[in-house]
Design a protein around this motif. Structure first.
Motif, PDB file in Angstrom:
ATOM      1  N   ARG A   1       6.897  12.063  11.796  1.00  0.00           N
ATOM      2  CA  ARG A   1       6.776  11.681  10.384  1.00  0.00           C
ATOM      3  C   ARG A   1       7.878  10.722   9.957  1.00  0.00           C
ATOM      4  O   ARG A   1       7.926  10.318   8.803  1.00  0.00           O
ATOM      5  N   VAL A   2       8.745  10.339  10.883  1.00  0.00           N
ATOM      6  CA  VAL A   2       9.683   9.234  10.664  1.00  0.00           C
ATOM      7  C   VAL A   2       9.229   8.033  11.496  1.00  0.00           C
ATOM      8  O   VAL A   2       9.176   6.909  11.002  1.00  0.00           O
ATOM      9  N   ALA A   3       8.882   8.294  12.754  1.00  0.00           N
ATOM     10  CA  ALA A   3       8.445   7.212  13.643  1.00  0.00           C
ATOM     11  C   ALA A   3       7.183   6.527  13.111  1.00  0.00           C
ATOM     12  O   ALA A   3       7.062   5.300  13.181  1.00  0.00           O
ATOM     13  N   SER A   4       6.254   7.310  12.578  1.00  0.00           N
ATOM     14  CA  SER A   4       4.997   6.731  12.087  1.00  0.00           C
ATOM     15  C   SER A   4       5.208   5.819  10.876  1.00  0.00           C
ATOM     16  O   SER A   4       4.666   4.705  10.853  1.00  0.00           O
ATOM     17  N   PRO A   5       5.979   6.225   9.865  1.00  0.00           N
ATOM     18  CA  PRO A   5       6.263   5.271   8.783  1.00  0.00           C
ATOM     19  C   PRO A   5       6.983   4.010   9.283  1.00  0.00           C
ATOM     20  O   PRO A   5       6.705   2.905   8.800  1.00  0.00           O
ATOM     21  N   TRP A   6       7.889   4.175  10.255  1.00  0.00           N
ATOM     22  CA  TRP A   6       8.547   2.987  10.826  1.00  0.00           C
ATOM     23  C   TRP A   6       7.498   2.058  11.431  1.00  0.00           C
ATOM     24  O   TRP A   6       7.515   0.846  11.184  1.00  0.00           O
TER      25      TRP A   6
ATOM     26  N   MET B   1       0.840  -1.173   0.000  1.00  0.00           N
ATOM     27  CA  MET B   1       0.000   0.000   0.000  1.00  0.00           C
ATOM     28  C   MET B   1       0.890   1.243   0.000  1.00  0.00           C
ATOM     29  O   MET B   1       1.962   1.239   0.579  1.00  0.00           O
ATOM     30  N   LEU B   2       0.420   2.277  -0.606  1.00  0.00           N
ATOM     31  CA  LEU B   2       1.125   3.552  -0.626  1.00  0.00           C
ATOM     32  C   LEU B   2       0.643   4.409   0.543  1.00  0.00           C
ATOM     33  O   LEU B   2      -0.559   4.567   0.753  1.00  0.00           O
ATOM     34  N   TRP B   3       1.584   4.950   1.290  1.00  0.00           N
ATOM     35  CA  TRP B   3       1.329   5.852   2.407  1.00  0.00           C
ATOM     36  C   TRP B   3       2.028   7.166   2.082  1.00  0.00           C
ATOM     37  O   TRP B   3       3.163   7.150   1.605  1.00  0.00           O
ATOM     38  N   VAL B   4       1.377   8.277   2.330  1.00  0.00           N
ATOM     39  CA  VAL B   4       1.986   9.565   2.029  1.00  0.00           C
ATOM     40  C   VAL B   4       1.943  10.479   3.254  1.00  0.00           C
ATOM     41  O   VAL B   4       1.038  10.402   4.083  1.00  0.00           O
ATOM     42  N   THR B   5       2.947  11.312   3.326  1.00  0.00           N
ATOM     43  CA  THR B   5       3.031  12.323   4.365  1.00  0.00           C
ATOM     44  C   THR B   5       3.630  13.577   3.746  1.00  0.00           C
ATOM     45  O   THR B   5       3.958  13.602   2.563  1.00  0.00           O
ATOM     46  N   ARG B   6       3.775  14.584   4.567  1.00  0.00           N
ATOM     47  CA  ARG B   6       4.375  15.822   4.090  1.00  0.00           C
ATOM     48  C   ARG B   6       5.893  15.660   4.020  1.00  0.00           C
ATOM     49  O   ARG B   6       6.477  14.882   4.757  1.00  0.00           O
ATOM     50  N   PRO B   7       6.543  16.406   3.143  1.00  0.00           N
ATOM     51  CA  PRO B   7       8.014  16.334   3.052  1.00  0.00           C
ATOM     52  C   PRO B   7       8.681  17.050   4.227  1.00  0.00           C
ATOM     53  O   PRO B   7       8.016  17.647   5.061  1.00  0.00           O
TER      54      PRO B   7
ATOM     55  N   ASP C   1      -5.717  14.519  20.201  1.00  0.00           N
ATOM     56  CA  ASP C   1      -5.845  13.055  20.199  1.00  0.00           C
ATOM     57  C   ASP C   1      -4.493  12.343  20.197  1.00  0.00           C
ATOM     58  O   ASP C   1      -4.434  11.126  20.156  1.00  0.00           O
ATOM     59  N   GLY C   2      -3.393  13.111  20.208  1.00  0.00           N
ATOM     60  CA  GLY C   2      -2.065  12.521  20.263  1.00  0.00           C
ATOM     61  C   GLY C   2      -1.309  12.643  18.954  1.00  0.00           C
ATOM     62  O   GLY C   2      -1.750  13.293  18.010  1.00  0.00           O
ATOM     63  N   SER C   3      -0.172  11.992  18.926  1.00  0.00           N
ATOM     64  CA  SER C   3       0.691  11.975  17.745  1.00  0.00           C
ATOM     65  C   SER C   3       0.086  11.059  16.681  1.00  0.00           C
ATOM     66  O   SER C   3      -0.804  10.248  16.960  1.00  0.00           O
ATOM     67  N   THR C   4       0.592  11.165  15.482  1.00  0.00           N
ATOM     68  CA  THR C   4       0.185  10.238  14.424  1.00  0.00           C
ATOM     69  C   THR C   4       0.550   8.815  14.839  1.00  0.00           C
ATOM     70  O   THR C   4      -0.211   7.876  14.607  1.00  0.00           O
ATOM     71  N   PHE C   5       1.695   8.656  15.462  1.00  0.00           N
ATOM     72  CA  PHE C   5       2.151   7.353  15.942  1.00  0.00           C
ATOM     73  C   PHE C   5       1.071   6.732  16.837  1.00  0.00           C
ATOM     74  O   PHE C   5       0.674   5.587  16.645  1.00  0.00           O
ATOM     75  N   ARG C   6       0.574   7.496  17.801  1.00  0.00           N
ATOM     76  CA  ARG C   6      -0.453   6.981  18.721  1.00  0.00           C
ATOM     77  C   ARG C   6      -1.765   6.708  17.969  1.00  0.00           C
ATOM     78  O   ARG C   6      -2.466   5.736  18.258  1.00  0.00           O
ATOM     79  N   LYS C   7      -2.100   7.551  17.011  1.00  0.00           N
ATOM     80  CA  LYS C   7      -3.326   7.343  16.229  1.00  0.00           C
ATOM     81  C   LYS C   7      -3.254   6.041  15.436  1.00  0.00           C
ATOM     82  O   LYS C   7      -4.257   5.333  15.288  1.00  0.00           O
TER      83      LYS C   7
END
Length: 177
Positions: A13-18, A1-7, A59-65
């Motif tokens: 935005r590194v921890a969440s892709p990991w 699957m393709l996941w996208v975030t901001r540059p 609601d927290g970080s993206t990681f927590r979401k």
């Protein structure tokens, strides 16, 4: 699957892709869209305002979401979410959440590491590639303290490392990545 975030990646935005790559989608591919640019129809948006897995907010970080959305309850990952959020607060000079001293140290380290990696690897794809082993290592070391079934470890670092290596097949755990 393709996941996208901001540059121009930073901590969440590194921890969440990991987290996605290691615990949600072993075939994940990551790309970047500028603010205001449309997210491809076949992609899942991370840390993009308005997205289900949007940026840090009440609601927290993206990681927590991601942990919540995918019902991931691993106590090590929950502690890592605490560190990601505290690291972001540290970077932004906000009040730090009430965490143990060791988790606050991890949080500051994450903030410094993230900034250094963004300087060292300004190409976001390379930043992710180079950063993932750090998050693997952080998970392993935090598992020693917070993981289910983690054995008690001796104080000497070499003995701890030996026991950690024997405790699990980490290469298989992380999907041979």
């Amino acid at each position: 699957m393709l996941w996208v975030t901001r540059p121009r990646l930073h901590l969440d935005r590194v921890a969440s892709p990991w987290l996605v790559d290691r615990f949600v989608d072993a075939d994940a591919k990551f790309d970047f869209v500028d603010e205001g640019q449309d997210v491809p129809a076949d992609a899942i948006a991370l840390t993009i305002p308005g997205a289900e897995l949007g940026p840090r907010d009440a609601d927290g970080s993206t990681f927590r979401k991601i942990l919540r959305k995918y019902s991931i309850t691993d106590p090590v990952l929950v502690k890592m979410a605490d560190c990601v959020e505290a690291g972001m607060a540290f970077s932004l000079h906000e009040d730090l959440p009430p965490l143990s001293e060791d988790l606050l140290q991890h949080s500051a380290t994450l903030a410094y590491f993230s900034e250094g990696m963004a300087v060292r690897y300004p190409d976001d794809h390379e930043n992710l590639r180079q950063s993932f082993p750090f998050y693997d290592a952080l998970y392993i070391s935090m598992w020693a303290n917070y993981g289910e079934g983690a054995p008690g470890f001796p104080e000497h670092p070499r003995k701890r490392i030996d026991q950690l290596q024997e405790a699990r097949d980490w290469t298989a755990f992380f999907g041979n990545k």
